[in-house]
Motif scaffolding. Structure first.
Motif, PDB file in Angstrom:
ATOM      1  N   GLU A 287      -1.203  -8.399   7.456  1.00  0.00           N
ATOM      2  CA  GLU A 287      -2.433  -7.244   7.891  1.00  0.00           C
ATOM      3  C   GLU A 287      -3.689  -8.034   8.241  1.00  0.00           C
ATOM      4  O   GLU A 287      -3.845  -9.178   7.887  1.00  0.00           O
ATOM      5  CB  GLU A 287      -2.957  -6.360   6.715  1.00  0.00           C
TER       6      GLU A 287
ATOM      7  N   GLU B 140       0.884  -1.229   0.067  1.00  0.00           N
ATOM      8  CA  GLU B 140      -0.060   0.083   0.023  1.00  0.00           C
ATOM      9  C   GLU B 140       0.854   1.253  -0.008  1.00  0.00           C
ATOM     10  O   GLU B 140       0.361   2.246  -0.309  1.00  0.00           O
ATOM     11  CB  GLU B 140      -1.021  -0.117   1.015  1.00  0.00           C
TER      12      GLU B 140
ATOM     13  N   GLN C 270      -4.199 -11.441   5.849  1.00  0.00           N
ATOM     14  CA  GLN C 270      -3.800 -10.794   4.635  1.00  0.00           C
ATOM     15  C   GLN C 270      -2.229 -10.789   4.413  1.00  0.00           C
ATOM     16  O   GLN C 270      -1.460 -10.314   5.251  1.00  0.00           O
ATOM     17  CB  GLN C 270      -4.459  -9.607   3.953  1.00  0.00           C
ATOM     18  N   HIS C 271      -1.779 -11.410   3.215  1.00  0.00           N
ATOM     19  CA  HIS C 271      -0.248 -11.304   3.003  1.00  0.00           C
ATOM     20  C   HIS C 271       0.555 -11.596   4.004  1.00  0.00           C
ATOM     21  O   HIS C 271       1.585 -10.568   4.330  1.00  0.00           O
ATOM     22  CB  HIS C 271       0.040  -9.995   2.235  1.00  0.00           C
TER      23      HIS C 271
ATOM     24  N   TYR D 228      -5.952  -8.660  -3.732  1.00  0.00           N
ATOM     25  CA  TYR D 228      -5.027  -8.407  -4.972  1.00  0.00           C
ATOM     26  C   TYR D 228      -4.281  -9.896  -4.711  1.00  0.00           C
ATOM     27  O   TYR D 228      -4.564 -10.859  -4.223  1.00  0.00           O
ATOM     28  CB  TYR D 228      -3.982  -7.467  -4.569  1.00  0.00           C
TER      29      TYR D 228
ATOM     30  N   ASP E 224      -3.538  -2.215   9.498  1.00  0.00           N
ATOM     31  CA  ASP E 224      -2.745  -2.740   8.611  1.00  0.00           C
ATOM     32  C   ASP E 224      -1.514  -1.633   8.629  1.00  0.00           C
ATOM     33  O   ASP E 224      -1.661  -0.329   8.082  1.00  0.00           O
ATOM     34  CB  ASP E 224      -3.474  -2.281   7.129  1.00  0.00           C
TER      35      ASP E 224
HETATM   36 CA    CA Z   1      -2.197  -4.479   3.410  1.00  0.00          CA
END
Ligand code: CA
Ligand code: FEO
Ligand code: CA
Ligand code: CA
Length: 732
Positions: free
Chosen positions: A660, A8, A678-679, A168, A604
């Motif tokens: 996150e 981001e 996430q990720h 994503y 995040d």
């Molecule tokens: Ca993120």
């Protein structure tokens, strides 16, 4: 191959409008030392959570040796007394003592019995991802399922559909050796896998009434994937406009796919709302393209971040088709090639950036892009409190530095008869209404400014952009908001509506430009330096507002700042909410009020990650106006909510490395709460060297990092954070 995982920090910053705040304040250059006064009370005051005890790690067993206590599940707790989770850097999900976290649905998991289980060392074909979990799980909602009718039942907890975004991809772990680009072209199978790993999952879940164990129903007819290629309809004022006319749909009524789906929402009639956030980065546009465009097209493309000469994030437009139609890849190149827009994909970017409605119970109809809600980097979309005597509103953020907060107000008042109304109810409430943008004043008041063609100067003679229709105003909502002088905010992410009083909360996650390119104001009042070197509004805040007269059609509101993110050790004019080690946080992003009125806040973050992985906290907020005026370290006056103690805000969960925490929903009985990781391991150097081994780290220390959904339940089967409302143990 230089295809880096999306981060981001790469978020676009395209608001070059001259919208300023209500007074110019010189940036005050204050040294780090003067701002970060270490307090003597840096020690952990309360008991440690059991994060290191190992008894509540993920992948824990479902032993339920105790009997669930009797409790009114709908009663809001008055305080929290679960043991707060400590800040930590462990590569696991940590939850409070007495709770357990289990991985439910990870990248690549099969949702169809014909497709085998995931294997890190044998990554399946691109097309197979139409039947597997996508990547980078994000916003999510649970919908109770009536198994007889196959429709929505808001009271059902044992059977339900979990619907979630796949924002994503982390290309490093999506392909057998990471992403490749031989001879400057992405291989077709890799691109198909990437397109299919985007979008939305709809999966059926079953929950055991006694143990609360939750499992995926792999052979459910409801299981399906919506991807970056799924057919979608346009509805509302932009449907049929030349602005969305493409070679695929010359009449501008359809497009293919949704992508970069971030926050979410759900409608009172039982459908899911997904949001298209950083959609623009998926398109390429050549240096020569400006010469083929009208002046107003160039203004709009630049304002949305697709300047001539832009490369796409993943290079999908470079693929050569062997099995698919070449058109599926060519469409990611937004160049004017033909004589008319109906013969090329110059308008491809205009077909994204919308709120998309998905009826999880209806496989026959196409998802609908609801154009009346405007086009921007949509982060979240929350319905107003349900009242049959008021119009329905949806509150939304545009997540980029210096972007705006919007609301859409339906022309129709809500009717309970429309529950289960599907896309027909969507047509009723989301096609006709007015879009507004927020302007915050320094005195704690604010205004909603209407974005309608020929209102507030939004017409051909506008100096920002020559608006010629409502379709123009909505497709280029950012330009319309610039033109009416909306307030530039510190990256509006998620929105939450307090079910008790209708107040609206918005996370403003951070803004490195605050105090420099974006002047300070009372609603975005901090500019300081982080111990690790960041600047601006480093840790973010949560603003909230109450519509004047408590009606969604109000044109004015009253606001304050509920919570300032900060490290506990920071000076009190930075740590303005008085956070301590049990509840300090940085970069609030995901956020949701559960129907009882407990507020869940997720982070995040990149500013506090030397100390702790990202987290989720539980909160019991007061109301707008419960605090006082305050002055920040930059000398900016603001209005801060009541000081926050750790009985009303405490850390409930921390995630594994480099993740996150995002997406939060519960079963209606409050006995299972779902979150997305996430990720994890997003900074991994290569496929061979994952920096996180979550979620399989307990069983396979060599495992690759995978985004996943986690379900958290209490070991005694009780209500989540319901400890303080328990009455007596049930006799067994
Ligand atoms: Ca993120
Ligand atoms: Fe996808 Fe703004 O976070
Ligand atoms: Ca987000
Ligand atoms: Ca974020």
């Amino acid at each position: 191959m230089t295809n880096m995982p999306y981060n981001e920090d790469q978020e676009l910053d395209n608001n070059t409008s001259n919208n300023i705040h209500f007074r110019d304040i010189l940036e005050q250059r204050i040294s780090r030392r003067s701002l970060i006064a270490k307090t003597a009370s840096g020690a952990v005051a309360l008991a440690l959570a059991s994060s290191l005890s190992g008894c509540n790690d993920d992948n824990d067993s479902n032993n339920n040796n105790t009997t669930p206590p009797t409790v009114d599940p709908n009663q809001k707790p008055s305080t929290f007394n679960f043991k707060p989770v400590n800040k930590n850097l462990d590569d696991i999900v940590t939850v409070p003592e007495g709770y357990q976290a289990n991985v439910l649905y990870a990248l690549g998991d099969s949702i169809n019995p014909a497709y085998p289980a995931w294997d890190d060392n044998n990554i399946p074909s691109g097309p197979s991802f139409q039947f597997r979990s996508g990547d980078c799980h994000d916003g999510m909602s649970f919908f109770g399922l009536n198994t007889s009718s196959g429709r929505y039942d808001p009271k059902q907890s044992e059977n339900g559909l979990l619907v979630m975004n796949h924002e994503y991809i982390n290309p490093t772990f999506l392909h057998p050796q990471g992403p490749t680009k031989p001879d400057g072209r992405r291989p077709e199978d890799e691109v198909i896998r990437e397109m299919n790993a985007h979008g939305v999952s709809i999966i059926q879940l079953k929950k055991d009434k006694t143990s609360q164990a939750v499992a995926l129903v792999q052979n459910s007819v409801f299981n399906r994937r919506i991807t970056a290629s799924t057919l979608m309809d346009f509805k509302g004022p932009v449907a049929g406009s030349t602005l969305v006319s493409t070679k695929f749909s010359s009449n501008g009524l359809q497009t293919r796919g949704t992508h970069n789906n971030c926050g979410n929402g759900y409608t009172p009639w039982g459908t899911y709302l997904t949001t298209e956030e950083n959609f623009i980065g998926y398109f390429a546009r050549s240096k020569e393209d400006d010469a083929k465009r009208k002046p107003e097209e160039i203004i709009a493309l630049n304002r949305y971040g697709l300047k001539a000469g832009s490369n796409s994030r993943y290079g999908w437009e470079t693929a050569i088709a062997n099995t698919e139609s070449q058109d599926l890849f060519d469409r990611w190149s937004a160049n004017a090639l033909a004589t008319q827009s109906s013969e090329d994909y110059r308008n491809g970017p205009n077909t994204f950036g919308w709120i998309v409605e998905i009826d999880p119970f209806d496989r026959r109809e196409n998802p609908v892009k609801r154009t009346a809600l405007g086009r921007f980097a949509h982060e979240d979309c929350r319905a107003s409190r349900l009242r049959e005597d008021d119009n329905l509103a949806f509150y939304m953020g545009d997540d980029s530095r210096g972007e705006y907060i919007y609301k859409f107000v339906s022309d129709q008042k809500w009717s309970n008869k429309d529950i289960n109304g599907g896309y027909t109810a969507g047509d009723k409430y989301m096609n006709n209404g007015k879009l507004y943008v927020a302007k915050f004043s320094n005195d704690g008041k604010g205004q909603w400014i209407e974005l309608s063609y020929n209102v507030n100067g939004l017409n051909q003679s506008n100096s920002v952009y020559p608006f010629s229709s409502q379709a123009d105003v909505l497709t280029f909502a950012r330009l319309a908001a610039d033109a009416v002088g909306a307030t530039k905010m510190d990256r509006p992410e998620w929105v939450a509506v307090n079910p008790e009083n209708g107040e609206v909360y918005v996370t403003l996650t951070n803004n490195s430009n605050r105090g420099t390119a974006h002047a300070l104001d009372a609603a975005n009042p901090r500019n300081y330096t982080d111990p690790e070197g960041g600047k601006g509004n480093v840790n973010g805040h949560i603003i909230r507002f109450r519509e004047d007269g408590d009606t969604t059609t109000a044109s004015t509101f009253t606001w304050d700042i509920y919570l300032f993110g900060a490290e506990a050790k920071m000076a009190s004019n930075i740590n303005l909410s008085g956070l301590n080690d049990n509840n300090d946080l940085s970069s609030p992003d995901g956020m949701w009020f559960d129907p009882r009125g407990v507020l869940w806040i997720q982070t995040d973050d990149g500013a506090y990650t030397d100390t702790t992985n990202c987290m989720m906290l539980a909160a019991l907020p007061g109301q707008v106006g419960d605090g006082a005026k305050a002055t920040t370290s930059s000398g900016q006056e603001t209005i801060v909510g009541a000081q926050i103690n750790d009985e009303k805000l405490r850390r409930f969960l921390t995630g594994p490395k480099e993740c996150e925490i995002t997406g939060v929903t519960m079963t209606p009985d409050y006995k299972a709460i779902f979150i997305n990781v996430q990720h994890p391991g997003e900074d991994s150097a290569s496929y061979a060297e994952p920096s996180s081994h979550w979620p399989a780290s307990q069983t396979n220390p060599a495992a690759k990092s995978r985004s996943a959904t986690v379900v958290i339940t209490r070991k005694d089967g009780g209500v989540i954070v319901g400890e303080t409302v328990q009455e007596k143990p049930k006799a067994s």
